[in-house]
Design a protein around this motif. Structure first.
Motif, PDB file in Angstrom:
ATOM      1  N   GLU A  43       6.761   4.939   4.685  1.00 29.42           N
ATOM      2  CA  GLU A  43       6.255   6.308   4.822  1.00 29.42           C
ATOM      3  C   GLU A  43       4.743   6.342   4.665  1.00 29.42           C
ATOM      4  O   GLU A  43       4.056   7.144   5.307  1.00 29.42           O
ATOM      5  N   SER A  44       4.209   5.488   3.820  1.00 31.87           N
ATOM      6  CA  SER A  44       2.758   5.427   3.620  1.00 31.87           C
ATOM      7  C   SER A  44       2.059   4.964   4.898  1.00 31.87           C
ATOM      8  O   SER A  44       1.040   5.535   5.304  1.00 31.87           O
ATOM      9  N   ARG A  45       2.627   3.936   5.552  1.00 30.55           N
ATOM     10  CA  ARG A  45       2.040   3.461   6.808  1.00 30.55           C
ATOM     11  C   ARG A  45       2.096   4.539   7.879  1.00 30.55           C
ATOM     12  O   ARG A  45       1.158   4.721   8.668  1.00 30.55           O
ATOM     13  N   LYS A  46       3.195   5.271   7.900  1.00 30.26           N
ATOM     14  CA  LYS A  46       3.334   6.347   8.872  1.00 30.26           C
ATOM     15  C   LYS A  46       2.256   7.402   8.658  1.00 30.26           C
ATOM     16  O   LYS A  46       1.616   7.863   9.628  1.00 30.26           O
ATOM     17  N   LEU A  47       2.023   7.787   7.410  1.00 31.99           N
ATOM     18  CA  LEU A  47       0.998   8.789   7.114  1.00 31.99           C
ATOM     19  C   LEU A  47      -0.388   8.268   7.449  1.00 31.99           C
ATOM     20  O   LEU A  47      -1.223   9.002   8.014  1.00 31.99           O
ATOM     21  N   LEU A  48      -0.659   7.000   7.128  1.00 30.23           N
ATOM     22  CA  LEU A  48      -1.966   6.415   7.435  1.00 30.23           C
ATOM     23  C   LEU A  48      -2.236   6.436   8.938  1.00 30.23           C
ATOM     24  O   LEU A  48      -3.339   6.781   9.380  1.00 30.23           O
ATOM     25  N   ARG A  49      -1.230   6.096   9.729  1.00 34.67           N
ATOM     26  CA  ARG A  49      -1.430   6.067  11.184  1.00 34.67           C
ATOM     27  C   ARG A  49      -1.568   7.466  11.760  1.00 34.67           C
ATOM     28  O   ARG A  49      -2.321   7.687  12.717  1.00 34.67           O
ATOM     29  N   GLU A  50      -0.856   8.418  11.181  1.00 34.67           N
ATOM     30  CA  GLU A  50      -1.013   9.809  11.618  1.00 34.67           C
ATOM     31  C   GLU A  50      -2.424  10.300  11.372  1.00 34.67           C
ATOM     32  O   GLU A  50      -3.055  10.923  12.244  1.00 34.67           O
ATOM     33  N   VAL A  73       0.859  -1.185   0.000  1.00 30.25           N
ATOM     34  CA  VAL A  73       0.000   0.000   0.000  1.00 30.25           C
ATOM     35  C   VAL A  73       0.891   1.231   0.000  1.00 30.25           C
ATOM     36  O   VAL A  73       1.678   1.440   0.923  1.00 30.25           O
ATOM     37  N   ARG A  74       0.786   2.030  -1.043  1.00 29.94           N
ATOM     38  CA  ARG A  74       1.551   3.278  -1.166  1.00 29.94           C
ATOM     39  C   ARG A  74       0.594   4.430  -1.400  1.00 29.94           C
ATOM     40  O   ARG A  74      -0.371   4.302  -2.157  1.00 29.94           O
ATOM     41  N   ILE A  75       0.890   5.534  -0.748  1.00 30.73           N
ATOM     42  CA  ILE A  75       0.059   6.729  -0.883  1.00 30.73           C
ATOM     43  C   ILE A  75       0.668   7.662  -1.927  1.00 30.73           C
ATOM     44  O   ILE A  75       1.865   7.963  -1.883  1.00 30.73           O
ATOM     45  N   LEU A  76      -0.170   8.112  -2.865  1.00 29.40           N
ATOM     46  CA  LEU A  76       0.245   9.121  -3.832  1.00 29.40           C
ATOM     47  C   LEU A  76      -0.032  10.479  -3.201  1.00 29.40           C
ATOM     48  O   LEU A  76      -1.194  10.875  -3.064  1.00 29.40           O
ATOM     49  N   PRO A  77       1.008  11.206  -2.773  1.00 25.63           N
ATOM     50  CA  PRO A  77       0.783  12.449  -2.016  1.00 25.63           C
ATOM     51  C   PRO A  77       0.331  13.597  -2.918  1.00 25.63           C
ATOM     52  O   PRO A  77       0.597  13.610  -4.127  1.00 25.63           O
ATOM     53  N   PHE A  78      -0.347  14.547  -2.299  1.00 30.72           N
ATOM     54  CA  PHE A  78      -0.748  15.749  -3.039  1.00 30.72           C
ATOM     55  C   PHE A  78       0.459  16.412  -3.683  1.00 30.72           C
ATOM     56  O   PHE A  78       0.374  16.988  -4.763  1.00 30.72           O
ATOM     57  N   ALA A  79       1.607  16.323  -2.999  1.00 26.15           N
ATOM     58  CA  ALA A  79       2.818  16.996  -3.476  1.00 26.15           C
ATOM     59  C   ALA A  79       3.294  16.456  -4.820  1.00 26.15           C
ATOM     60  O   ALA A  79       4.072  17.112  -5.521  1.00 26.15           O
TER      61      ALA A  79
END
Length: 292
Positions: free
Chosen positions: A278-285, A205-211
């Motif tokens: 980093e994706s997991r970190k953002l999801l948990r945040e 699972v990877r997040i595509l960031p707004f950036a």
């Protein structure tokens, strides 16, 4: 011989017919005898290699195997699309709304690659799935909503089973982490579930960031690439498929050029997405923010 583009609906029909026969406890020979056809004809129907699918045969098989009316109508609709290169499953047209064509594809796949703007069905918790299902089908009775959610949850065993779990590679747009589905409580639980499931060796699972902006200068829309098992020759017995869902239906592509474009798009999106950690970190945040 039918070209490769026409094999997809035929193979879908075959997969469902095989499941119906097996569910009825019949051998190919027994079914052939009951519908007064040759065993070779039934075998070709089940493997998707029949040059022509007779609607009478589908009716007869459905009747003998005890299929409900929705299934019978849906299989005949699929059969009629057997000569289309890239075909459109438009709800309420040839295929009934209650018949999920995609589930048949997913059940036969050996790998899935997603670009999603909502949490994919295989990763949804029941409350998240229930909210989306009720919004999509506001007039259906609660019993039908329960049935749909149960079907979605049962599908998830494909990625959690101990033996050969289904590999899935998900790129999820960051907007899905902010769009509230149901409630903050549901979102917190859903994002924690995403982060936890992403630790499985078969799940990425990877997040595509707004950036990341728009990597292609345009929007691709959500899509899924499905790969199928190799045949006896080592090549795929069923062509890979791109599934692109829309508001009124879904498009299925197996044209090699279009498939290549979607694979390239997925690879490019993966390159600019956050890595898994980093994706997991953002999801948990985000889950903590919703829970707070």
């Amino acid at each position: 011989m039918a070209d490769i583009g026409s094999t997809l609906p035929r193979r879908q029909v075959g997969r469902y017919l095989r499941e119906l026969r097996q569910g009825a406890g019949l051998t190919i020979a027994e079914l052939a005898r009951r519908i007064e056809r040759g065993a070779t004809t039934v075998q070709r129907l089940e493997t998707g290699t029949a040059e022509r699918i007779r609607l009478w045969d589908i009716d007869a098989i459905c009747r003998v195997c005890g299929a409900d009316e929705t299934t019978a109508v849906a299989l005949k609709g699929l059969a009629q699309q057997g000569n289309s290169k890239n075909w459109w499953h438009q709800f309420g047209d040839l295929i009934p709304l209650k018949f999920d064509v995609y589930m048949g594809l997913e059940a036969g796949a050996v790998k899935l690659a997603y670009f999603a703007e909502l949490v994919p069905g295989l990763l949804q918790i029941p409350d998240y799935a229930r909210t989306l299902t009720r919004l999509a089908h506001p007039t259906e009775p609660d019993s039908e909503i329960v049935r749909r959610v149960e079907m979605r949850v049962r599908r998830q065993v494909q990625i959690t089973k101990k033996s050969r779990p289904l590999p899935i590679d998900v790129i999820l747009d960051e907007s899905a982490l902010y769009r509230v589905i149901g409630s903050h409580r549901i979102m917190a639980a859903q994002l924690r579930h995403l982060a936890d499931t992403g630790t499985r060796p078969n799940v990425s699972v990877r997040i595509l960031p707004f950036a990341a902006g728009l990597p292609f200068g345009d929007l691709t829309g959500p899509f899924i690439i499905l790969d199928f098992p190799p045949g006896s020759t080592g090549e795929s017995a069923e062509p890979p498929v791109v599934y692109a869902e829309g508001y009124t239906g879904a498009m299925y592509f197996d044209d090699p050029e279009l498939l290549h474009r979607y694979r390239t798009a997925h690879t490019s999106l993966r390159r600019v997405a956050l890595d898994e950690q980093e994706s997991r970190k953002l999801l948990r945040e985000r889950a903590r923010e919703f829970a707070g």
